[in-house]
Structures are given as C-alpha cells and as structure tokens.
Design an enzyme around this catalytic site. Structure first.
Site, mmCIF file in Angstrom:
data_model
loop_
_atom_site.group_PDB
_atom_site.id
_atom_site.type_symbol
_atom_site.label_atom_id
_atom_site.label_comp_id
_atom_site.label_asym_id
_atom_site.label_seq_id
_atom_site.Cartn_x
_atom_site.Cartn_y
_atom_site.Cartn_z
ATOM 1 N N GLU A 27 13.109 -12.426 2.079
ATOM 2 C CA GLU A 27 12.174 -11.715 1.201
ATOM 3 C C GLU A 27 10.827 -12.434 1.165
ATOM 4 O O GLU A 27 9.779 -11.794 1.098
ATOM 5 C CB GLU A 27 12.749 -11.594 -0.207
ATOM 6 N N TYR A 59 -8.417 2.717 -16.483
ATOM 7 C CA TYR A 59 -7.183 2.622 -15.697
ATOM 8 C C TYR A 59 -7.381 1.694 -14.509
ATOM 9 O O TYR A 59 -6.480 0.949 -14.129
ATOM 10 C CB TYR A 59 -6.737 3.987 -15.176
ATOM 11 N N GLU A 79 12.103 -10.155 -13.297
ATOM 12 C CA GLU A 79 11.830 -10.413 -14.707
ATOM 13 C C GLU A 79 10.619 -11.334 -14.865
ATOM 14 O O GLU A 79 9.789 -11.127 -15.748
ATOM 15 C CB GLU A 79 13.059 -11.063 -15.370
ATOM 16 N N LYS A 105 12.517 -2.035 -6.963
ATOM 17 C CA LYS A 105 12.586 -2.682 -5.656
ATOM 18 C C LYS A 105 13.501 -1.824 -4.771
ATOM 19 O O LYS A 105 14.724 -2.010 -4.766
ATOM 20 C CB LYS A 105 13.153 -4.086 -5.881
#
Length: 128
Positions: A27, A59, A79, A105
């Site tokens: 990853e 935004y 997290e 994910k």
C-alpha cells in the site's frame, strides 16, 4: 451535547484521492484510491440570507484543507487519516461546530469480490 450533529451543514461527497495509506508495504509502494464524504455542521443562516460567499465557507477552501491533510503524511489507519483531516478542518474553519467524515477504501487488501472497506468518525468541536 444536545443538538450535536443536527442543523445546517455543508456536504461534500465522493472526494477522490490517490494515496499511500495502509498497513501493508504494498500500500505504501503502489498506493490506491480513497473516497471521502464530509458533513460540516455550520450555521448557514447568513449566507442563505445575503447570497454572499464572504459570509460562509467556500467548498473549494474545504477541499484544499482536506487534500493537504490527506497528502501531508502517510498513515497506517484510516481512523488516523480521518482524525488528521478533522483536526485541520476545525483549526481552519472556526465556525464549524461538528464534523462527520467517512473514508472509503475500495481496493482494501481483503478477499472481497465487490464492495469497499471504510470508517466514519463523528466529532464535535471541543470547547475550552
């Protein structure tokens, strides 16, 4: 905590990023797609009444803060990524009272044929 996560909100959905967050070495090397959904609790009375951007939050400015926080450092856990984004949003936008953030994910390294893994945090601004 009465009134938490209720009332006016700014919503941004499906913000897509490519990043290198995750527990596994692959990853960190190959990276993958992530999608972020946000709800920011903020009083929108003034921008609704005045129709002036200067009385609200852009935004685009929110996106810029999210992107910078997402890309600042590699983290193992979603997290932690979400917590970092929330912290930066609260620091940048003083009028935001609460935030709900979801990070998804789709290519999580688990044996799923279809679907995605993700987390959702609900955070309220800490008062001193």
């Amino acid at each position: 905590m009465a009134g938490a996560f209720t009332g006016d909100r700014i919503i941004l959905k499906d913000l897509g990023f490519y990043g290198y967050h995750g527990v596994f070495a692959e990853e960190a090397t190959l990276g993958q797609r992530f999608f972020i959904d946000l709800e920011l609790g903020v009083d929108l009375s003034e921008p609704a009444a005045t129709d002036r951007l200067s009385t609200g939050i852009s935004y685009s400015d929110i996106y810029d803060v999210v992107k910078a926080a997402f890309e600042t450092q590699r983290m193992k856990l979603l997290e932690a990524v979400a917590g970092n984004i929330v912290e930066k949003l609260f620091e940048t936008f003083q009028s935001v009272n609460w935030i709900v953030i979801r990070i998804r994910k789709p290519e999580a390294p688990i044996a799923m044929v279809r679907g995605e893994a993700g987390i959702e945090l609900h955070r309220q601004r800490k008062t001193s």
